[in-house]
Motif scaffolding. Structure first.
Motif, mmCIF file in Angstrom:
data_model
loop_
_atom_site.group_PDB
_atom_site.id
_atom_site.type_symbol
_atom_site.label_atom_id
_atom_site.label_comp_id
_atom_site.label_asym_id
_atom_site.label_seq_id
_atom_site.Cartn_x
_atom_site.Cartn_y
_atom_site.Cartn_z
ATOM 1 N N UNK A 105 13.399 -4.477 -3.619
ATOM 2 C CA UNK A 105 12.277 -5.258 -4.340
ATOM 3 C C UNK A 105 11.366 -4.245 -4.636
ATOM 4 N N UNK A 106 10.748 -3.398 -4.022
ATOM 5 C CA UNK A 106 9.571 -2.534 -4.779
ATOM 6 C C UNK A 106 9.901 -1.889 -6.016
ATOM 7 N N UNK A 107 11.420 -1.393 -5.934
ATOM 8 C CA UNK A 107 11.718 -0.718 -7.283
ATOM 9 C C UNK A 107 12.121 -1.454 -8.369
ATOM 10 N N UNK A 108 12.465 -2.943 -8.323
ATOM 11 C CA UNK A 108 12.759 -3.659 -9.177
ATOM 12 C C UNK A 108 11.579 -4.450 -9.914
ATOM 13 N N UNK A 121 12.605 -1.415 -14.142
ATOM 14 C CA UNK A 121 11.423 -2.307 -14.115
ATOM 15 C C UNK A 121 11.293 -3.103 -15.186
ATOM 16 N N UNK A 122 10.905 -4.307 -15.007
ATOM 17 C CA UNK A 122 10.424 -5.234 -16.345
ATOM 18 C C UNK A 122 9.304 -4.917 -16.790
ATOM 19 N N UNK A 158 0.903 -1.129 -0.096
ATOM 20 C CA UNK A 158 -0.180 -0.106 -0.129
ATOM 21 C C UNK A 158 0.895 1.267 0.166
ATOM 22 N N UNK A 159 1.916 1.217 0.650
ATOM 23 C CA UNK A 159 2.788 2.497 0.813
ATOM 24 C C UNK A 159 3.222 2.595 -0.353
ATOM 25 N N UNK A 160 3.811 1.664 -1.356
ATOM 26 C CA UNK A 160 4.338 1.778 -2.706
ATOM 27 C C UNK A 160 3.374 2.206 -3.481
ATOM 28 N N UNK A 198 7.616 5.569 -15.653
ATOM 29 C CA UNK A 198 7.546 5.811 -14.255
ATOM 30 C C UNK A 198 8.793 5.290 -13.343
ATOM 31 N N UNK A 199 9.154 3.869 -13.663
ATOM 32 C CA UNK A 199 9.976 3.265 -12.703
ATOM 33 C C UNK A 199 11.230 4.009 -13.174
ATOM 34 N N UNK A 200 11.674 4.572 -14.261
ATOM 35 C CA UNK A 200 12.864 5.138 -14.384
ATOM 36 C C UNK A 200 12.917 6.803 -13.645
#
Length: 433
Positions: A362-365, A225-226, A125-127, A205-207
């Motif tokens: 983990x959340x970033x990847x 991110x994949x 949820x925080x992510x 967004x990940x970048x």
């Protein structure tokens, strides 16, 4: 350092409420570990190896249940996914205190299987609630809140168990967790964004997250991110079992596997230290002072988490684990409560940073659409380490003494990290060839 980031996080009402709910929901389970250990040792008359085995059985259940519960949250939503946990927590923990050790083992396994997934729910949820630099501060605050809980829970559990009310205490744990689950169902924090991103938008967004928030945090990661898992879901349902498995785990890269190893090592060191602290004080006749040591241990972790979360540069999770494991070994030299409390400060300073750094990566990847599943597996790795650390320390406590428990899990953590650094070095050399 940017301590203003914490104030900014706490000014966001949904984040503040989620952190508070997560903190309150963790209190019963934080007391359950000490309660169960002392119930087995003092009430049932078993040894610390038996207590560690019970902890291992329970955490194996948690490890097996976390992935499918996390995936269930992704598929049907938080409210429906939490109903089995709300029911089982009260039922299981109301029966556990009234059975023999042989019946206790399968019951705590089922209890672990259906335990309330507060860890993965809060992190996921925080992510969703915050992005970029704010996510790092939010994860650090969550780790700090967890440490504050462990200042309160173990002390309460020790007092209740040593007062002869371990059965009542274990029952109260189950009821309290069920109430917390009902509150989460009512609150219903988001576990995914309202506007799903396409594969390209998700990558952008990940970048942006990686460049805006702790740019160096994922410097060693092999990529961003994949591809969005939403693209894999339809095709996975058409293929065979091998195809579905392959596509469902495309997020599981070498970097994510290394983070899971760090999580497992952290769980091993922390659970082994937990049992060893109880064993050292109980053997010395000071079991009613367990709360003092846990206060120092966890207060140090709060300070470490505050410093880490406000740092502008990240630290390798494996390096943090190496330091925590090595500094755990000297705790076995303590001969009284206050010496043990002071020796727990140095490894405690690295506890929250290890957990925060690894879960953040983990959340970033992992893409948002599979983050719940990934965080579930991260929790499984953590609890698998707990399953190893508790009985390992218990065996050494029964045969060598409490100092053997600290030495065993600390040395194992050091070996794990050294092996990890060696393999990483070999991998880099092979990549250059």
């Amino acid at each position: 350092m940017n301590f203003a980031l914490y104030k900014e996080m706490l000014s966001i009402r949904p984040v503040r409420r989620l952190l508070l709910v997560g903190m309150v929901a963790r209190i019963p389970h934080s007391a359950a570990g000490v309660l169960l250990t002392l119930h087995i040792v003092l009430t049932l008359g078993e040894g610390y190896a038996a207590a560690g085995a019970a902890a291992a059985v329970m955490t194996i259940g948690i490890a097996l249940g976390a992935p499918w519960r996390g995936r269930r949250v992704d598929m049907v939503g938080l409210r429906k996914a939490l109903i089995p946990s709300v029911v089982s927590e009260t039922v299981i923990w109301s029966i556990v205190p009234h059975v023999s050790y042989q019946w206790l083992l399968p019951l705590v396994f089922v209890g672990g299987l259906f335990t309330l997934p507060i860890f993965s729910v809060v992190r996921q949820s925080l992510g969703v609630m915050v992005d970029g630099e704010q996510r790092r501060g939010a994860f650090a605050l969550d780790s700090i809140a967890t440490e504050l809980v462990f200042m309160i829970g173990p002390a309460i559990g020790a007092i209740v168990a040593t007062s002869g009310f371990s059965a009542l205490g274990l029952t109260a744990v189950g009821v309290s967790v069920s109430v917390a689950g009902l509150f989460l169902i009512w609150f219903n924090p988001p576990t995914r964004s309202e506007d799903p991103c396409s594969a390209g938008e998700s990558a952008e967004r990940a970048a942006a997250d990686l460049s805006a928030a702790e740019a160096a945090m994922v410097a060693s990661a092999p990529g961003h991110v994949q591809e969005a898992a939403s693209e894999m879901a339809p095709s996975a349902s058409k293929g065979g079992l091998r195809s579905r498995v392959a596509r469902n785990f495309t997020w599981f890269t070498v970097s994510v596997a290394a983070l899971f190893a760090v999580a497992a090592g952290s769980g091993m060191v922390l659970s082994g230290s937990d049992v060893s602290i109880v064993g050292l004080l109980e053997r010395g006749g000071h079991q009613n002072q367990i709360g003092i040591v846990f206060f120092f241990w966890c207060a140090a972790s709060v300070v470490g988490g505050l410093v880490y979360g406000a740092m502008n540069r990240p630290v390798s999770p494996m390096l943090l684990l190496l330091g925590m494991a090595a500094l755990t070994i000297p705790m076995g030299f303590a001969r009284d409560t206050w010496t043990l409390a002071f020796l727990s400060i140095l490894p405690g300073l690295l506890c929250a940073p290890v957990l925060s750094a690894s879960s953040e990566k983990v959340a970033d990847l992992v893409d948002e659409e599979r983050r719940g599943e990934a965080m579930g597996w991260y929790g499984s790795a953590l609890t698998a380490g707990v399953a190893l650390g508790a009985p390992l320390a218990g065996v050494f406590i029964d045969n060598v003494g409490p100092s053997g428990g600290f030495a065993a899990v600390g040395s194992a953590g050091v070996v794990l990290c050294v092996a990890g650094f060696v393999l990483m070095s070999l991998r880099r050399r092979a990549a250059r060839v």
